[in-house]
Design a protein around this motif. Sequence first.
Motif, PDB file in Angstrom:
ATOM      1  N   THR A  37       0.822  -1.209   0.000  1.00 28.80           N
ATOM      2  CA  THR A  37       0.000   0.000   0.000  1.00 28.80           C
ATOM      3  C   THR A  37       0.854   1.256   0.000  1.00 28.80           C
ATOM      4  N   MET A  38       1.836   1.306   0.891  1.00 29.05           N
ATOM      5  CA  MET A  38       2.650   2.514   1.007  1.00 29.05           C
ATOM      6  C   MET A  38       3.548   2.701  -0.215  1.00 29.05           C
ATOM      7  N   LYS A  39       3.974   1.617  -0.839  1.00 29.42           N
ATOM      8  CA  LYS A  39       4.759   1.729  -2.072  1.00 29.42           C
ATOM      9  C   LYS A  39       3.927   2.409  -3.151  1.00 29.42           C
ATOM     10  N   LEU A  40       2.662   2.025  -3.262  1.00 30.15           N
ATOM     11  CA  LEU A  40       1.772   2.649  -4.241  1.00 30.15           C
ATOM     12  C   LEU A  40       1.516   4.121  -3.913  1.00 30.15           C
ATOM     13  N   LEU A  41       1.306   4.406  -2.629  1.00 29.67           N
ATOM     14  CA  LEU A  41       1.042   5.788  -2.238  1.00 29.67           C
ATOM     15  C   LEU A  41       2.253   6.679  -2.502  1.00 29.67           C
TER      16      LEU A  41
ATOM     17  N   TYR B 255       5.377  -7.782   6.957  1.00 32.49           N
ATOM     18  CA  TYR B 255       5.816  -8.088   5.592  1.00 32.49           C
ATOM     19  C   TYR B 255       6.774  -7.000   5.090  1.00 32.49           C
ATOM     20  N   LYS B 256       7.995  -7.409   4.709  1.00 30.67           N
ATOM     21  CA  LYS B 256       9.026  -6.503   4.176  1.00 30.67           C
ATOM     22  C   LYS B 256       9.237  -5.285   5.079  1.00 30.67           C
ATOM     23  N   ILE B 257       9.380  -5.530   6.372  1.00 33.85           N
ATOM     24  CA  ILE B 257       9.454  -4.439   7.336  1.00 33.85           C
ATOM     25  C   ILE B 257      10.648  -3.517   7.080  1.00 33.85           C
ATOM     26  N   ASP B 258      11.812  -4.062   6.724  1.00 35.36           N
ATOM     27  CA  ASP B 258      12.988  -3.216   6.510  1.00 35.36           C
ATOM     28  C   ASP B 258      12.798  -2.266   5.326  1.00 35.36           C
ATOM     29  N   GLU B 259      12.144  -2.773   4.284  1.00 33.01           N
ATOM     30  CA  GLU B 259      11.859  -1.912   3.127  1.00 33.01           C
ATOM     31  C   GLU B 259      10.759  -0.910   3.468  1.00 33.01           C
ATOM     32  N   LEU B 260       9.793  -1.339   4.272  1.00 36.49           N
ATOM     33  CA  LEU B 260       8.719  -0.442   4.694  1.00 36.49           C
ATOM     34  C   LEU B 260       9.270   0.729   5.496  1.00 36.49           C
ATOM     35  N   MET B 261      10.295   0.465   6.308  1.00 43.98           N
ATOM     36  CA  MET B 261      10.907   1.527   7.114  1.00 43.98           C
ATOM     37  C   MET B 261      11.525   2.628   6.250  1.00 43.98           C
ATOM     38  N   GLN B 262      11.851   2.286   5.004  1.00 44.06           N
ATOM     39  CA  GLN B 262      12.393   3.290   4.092  1.00 44.06           C
ATOM     40  C   GLN B 262      11.294   4.147   3.476  1.00 44.06           C
ATOM     41  N   LEU B 263      10.062   3.687   3.582  1.00 38.89           N
ATOM     42  CA  LEU B 263       8.937   4.384   2.953  1.00 38.89           C
ATOM     43  C   LEU B 263       8.173   5.292   3.907  1.00 38.89           C
ATOM     44  N   VAL B 264       8.173   4.953   5.206  1.00 39.30           N
ATOM     45  CA  VAL B 264       7.340   5.696   6.162  1.00 39.30           C
ATOM     46  C   VAL B 264       8.115   5.993   7.439  1.00 39.30           C
ATOM     47  N   ASN B 265       7.608   6.946   8.184  1.00 35.79           N
ATOM     48  CA  ASN B 265       8.035   7.177   9.564  1.00 35.79           C
ATOM     49  C   ASN B 265       6.977   6.537  10.462  1.00 35.79           C
ATOM     50  N   PHE B 266       7.388   5.638  11.341  1.00 41.87           N
ATOM     51  CA  PHE B 266       6.418   5.012  12.238  1.00 41.87           C
ATOM     52  C   PHE B 266       6.183   5.885  13.462  1.00 41.87           C
ATOM     53  N   VAL B 267       4.918   6.043  13.802  1.00 41.25           N
ATOM     54  CA  VAL B 267       4.518   6.787  15.001  1.00 41.25           C
ATOM     55  C   VAL B 267       3.848   5.801  15.943  1.00 41.25           C
ATOM     56  N   GLY B 268       4.391   5.664  17.138  1.00 39.02           N
ATOM     57  CA  GLY B 268       3.819   4.762  18.134  1.00 39.02           C
ATOM     58  C   GLY B 268       2.999   5.520  19.157  1.00 39.02           C
ATOM     59  N   VAL B 269       1.794   5.052  19.407  1.00 36.13           N
ATOM     60  CA  VAL B 269       0.936   5.627  20.449  1.00 36.13           C
ATOM     61  C   VAL B 269       1.159   4.799  21.712  1.00 36.13           C
ATOM     62  N   LYS B 270       1.662   5.434  22.740  1.00 38.18           N
ATOM     63  CA  LYS B 270       2.045   4.710  23.961  1.00 38.18           C
ATOM     64  C   LYS B 270       0.861   3.994  24.597  1.00 38.18           C
TER      65      LYS B 270
END
Length: 208
Positions: A105-109, A134-149
């Motif tokens: 999804t994020m690759k398409l966006l 799925y493909k977490i290392d590549e996903l990390m290059q596409l987005v910034n992850f925001v964690g809600v505590k």
Amino acid sequence: MSGSQTILKEEPLVTAPRKQVGILGGTFNPVHIAHLITADQVGNALGLEKVLLMPSNQPPHIDEKKTIASEHRLRMLELAVADNPLLDIEPIELDREGKSYTFDTMKLLKEKHPDTDYFFIIGGDMVEYLPKWYKIDELMQLVNFVGVKRPNYATETPYPIIWIDVPLMEVGSTSLRKKIAQGCSVNYFLPQNVINYIQEKGLYLDGL
């Protein structure tokens, strides 16, 4: 002066500022107050231009969740965000159909919107599962992850996470569906226009 040359000054290259947009994914079955508060709080805390609520078509879980028809979930989202200019909807996973892998999804966006930086919002309870994505290392290059505590969940992780404090709300779609099926009040758990839509369409009367 004869023979003189005119020196042209090179104009500085002006680049348009990049857009910063949040993504909150989920089945939204139905969308409720905790979803909306989380999206609004993260968007304001990070100064994002928009936070998009992205309904999944089919989550890639082993215990596949059953959801009502996507048009109902989409319509409830439209009603829920109508009065908040910060919030909007990203229907890409409903349009694509099939299983909704975040990387795909994020690759398409990113291909559609190369001028946008995406901030992908997840609950603190999901952070420990990131290595299994799925493909977490590549996903990390596409987005910034925001964690809600979340209470009782560690914030230590090998992945770069932007942590945001959001008021804790023990509200879940499963319990709300059961309440609706039992004829219990769900006032204030859902926006009133969403409650009206559920009642008008007779949704969740079987608790599913």
